[in-house]
Write a protein that holds these residues in place. Sequence first.
Motif, mmCIF file in Angstrom:
data_model
loop_
_atom_site.group_PDB
_atom_site.id
_atom_site.type_symbol
_atom_site.label_atom_id
_atom_site.label_comp_id
_atom_site.label_asym_id
_atom_site.label_seq_id
_atom_site.Cartn_x
_atom_site.Cartn_y
_atom_site.Cartn_z
ATOM 1 N N ALA A 4 0.850 -1.196 0.000
ATOM 2 C CA ALA A 4 0.000 0.000 0.000
ATOM 3 C C ALA A 4 0.880 1.238 0.000
ATOM 4 N N PRO A 5 0.477 2.292 -0.722
ATOM 5 C CA PRO A 5 1.278 3.519 -0.732
ATOM 6 C C PRO A 5 1.246 4.187 0.629
ATOM 7 N N PRO A 6 2.222 5.031 0.926
ATOM 8 C CA PRO A 6 2.190 5.779 2.188
ATOM 9 C C PRO A 6 1.010 6.745 2.181
ATOM 10 N N PRO A 7 0.599 7.225 3.342
ATOM 11 C CA PRO A 7 -0.506 8.200 3.376
ATOM 12 C C PRO A 7 -0.190 9.414 2.519
ATOM 13 N N GLN A 8 -1.228 9.985 1.921
ATOM 14 C CA GLN A 8 -1.040 11.178 1.106
ATOM 15 C C GLN A 8 -0.462 12.292 1.971
ATOM 16 N N PRO A 9 0.625 12.909 1.527
ATOM 17 C CA PRO A 9 1.310 13.893 2.375
ATOM 18 C C PRO A 9 0.628 15.256 2.356
ATOM 19 N N THR A 17 -0.558 25.663 1.120
ATOM 20 C CA THR A 17 -0.494 24.269 1.555
ATOM 21 C C THR A 17 -1.285 23.382 0.614
ATOM 22 N N LEU A 18 -0.723 22.241 0.272
ATOM 23 C CA LEU A 18 -1.425 21.183 -0.446
ATOM 24 C C LEU A 18 -1.655 20.045 0.529
ATOM 25 N N ARG A 19 -2.906 19.623 0.668
ATOM 26 C CA ARG A 19 -3.221 18.553 1.621
ATOM 27 C C ARG A 19 -4.317 17.661 1.054
ATOM 28 N N PRO A 20 -4.530 16.470 1.654
ATOM 29 C CA PRO A 20 -5.625 15.610 1.201
ATOM 30 C C PRO A 20 -6.990 16.249 1.471
ATOM 31 N N ASP A 23 -13.780 15.520 4.416
ATOM 32 C CA ASP A 23 -15.214 15.521 4.128
ATOM 33 C C ASP A 23 -15.814 16.913 4.244
ATOM 34 N N GLU A 24 -15.321 17.699 5.217
ATOM 35 C CA GLU A 24 -15.893 19.033 5.421
ATOM 36 C C GLU A 24 -15.503 20.016 4.323
ATOM 37 N N ASP A 25 -14.551 19.647 3.442
ATOM 38 C CA ASP A 25 -14.177 20.523 2.334
ATOM 39 C C ASP A 25 -15.256 20.580 1.261
ATOM 40 N N VAL A 26 -16.105 19.560 1.203
ATOM 41 C CA VAL A 26 -17.036 19.428 0.089
ATOM 42 C C VAL A 26 -17.999 20.604 0.017
ATOM 43 N N ASP A 27 -18.592 20.971 1.140
ATOM 44 C CA ASP A 27 -19.577 22.058 1.109
ATOM 45 C C ASP A 27 -18.942 23.374 0.667
ATOM 46 N N VAL A 70 -3.319 11.681 -7.715
ATOM 47 C CA VAL A 70 -3.097 12.373 -6.442
ATOM 48 C C VAL A 70 -3.742 13.748 -6.586
ATOM 49 N N ASN A 71 -4.813 13.961 -5.821
ATOM 50 C CA ASN A 71 -5.539 15.227 -5.899
ATOM 51 C C ASN A 71 -5.449 15.926 -4.548
#
Length: 346
Positions: A4-9, A17-20, A23-27, A70-71
């Motif tokens: 499995a790949p490492p967690p998205q950094p 900042t770039l981050r994963p 869920d709260e980003d959707v709204d 990777v988004n």
Amino acid sequence: MTAAPPPQPTLTDGELTLRPWRDEDVDVAHGLADDEMVRWFDFPGIPPRSGLVEAVERWRAQYADDRAVVNFVIELAGETGPVGSVELRRLSPGVGNVSWTTYKPYRGRRVAQRAVRMLVGYAFGELGLDRLQVEVDPENRASARVAIRSGFRREGLLRGGGLLQGERRDVAVYGLRRDDPRADSLPGWTALMDSVLPKKRVIAHVVVRDTGGRVLLCKVSYKQDLELPGGVVEPDEDPATGALREMQEELGFELPLLGVLAIDWLPRWQGWGDAIEILYDGGVHDPSLLESLTPDGFEILDVAWYSASELAALVSPLNARRLPLVLAAPDILHNLRDGDPITAQP
């Protein structure tokens, strides 16, 4: 079994900042979608909230699948929630495609440019990719600027390579290799500029005259008009060398070039782009020079001498305009625009 790949950094430059996705980003992100995003991402309309939920779930699954996609959410210090997103999608081993969006309230603040540069570092570093590319509609000038300012060179145009709102559209391709010089270095910057600045063809022809004032013209295999010896100058070749090379290839003979008789600008014509043409002086020779010439039989079928009075019916309209001028006054440099003296208005 593939590990499995490492967690998205999370990547940051201290302000951006770039981050994963969370869920709260959707709204927040859904509320910032606008017509500009709809246009360039070819959405049928503002996507429903459920569509973004499904997209986030799909991106997470694709990341888990050996980081096929990777988004990242883009955050900006002092702002609440996402200001955009940036994505890397693997196309083939070692190659990835980069895309991005900046939400309307945050455009014009170099958000996309900085995010793309951070993503490039991640792709060439942690992911070990060798090449990245960006595909942009030529009318999307803002995204084209982001690609260039992020170090991507324009590499070409895929004519009709995309669909936008049901219309077949061209696609401009920009590329960046791991071993390209940095965009903030002199070699990197000049290579970027060279990829987007206009490029004109240079054509070098030779005007060879005989002692009777006639000009040497070639019968060619690809058109009816008679043509001067010479041709298109190759990359990294100076025009005089190109003219001599063409004569050697076409006629098996080289003549000393005595100078330049004319410089002409040619507009677009029958599928050709515009060009600069240089007419070199091949000198005055005895008519017996023909006996020394050996047409290649492929491109050049025959050669002969022709007087100025014969040209109108034998050569292109361009040469019918300019060759009589040059033959009548071979001792001056003729500055021409499409075969006419440049002093005339276009």
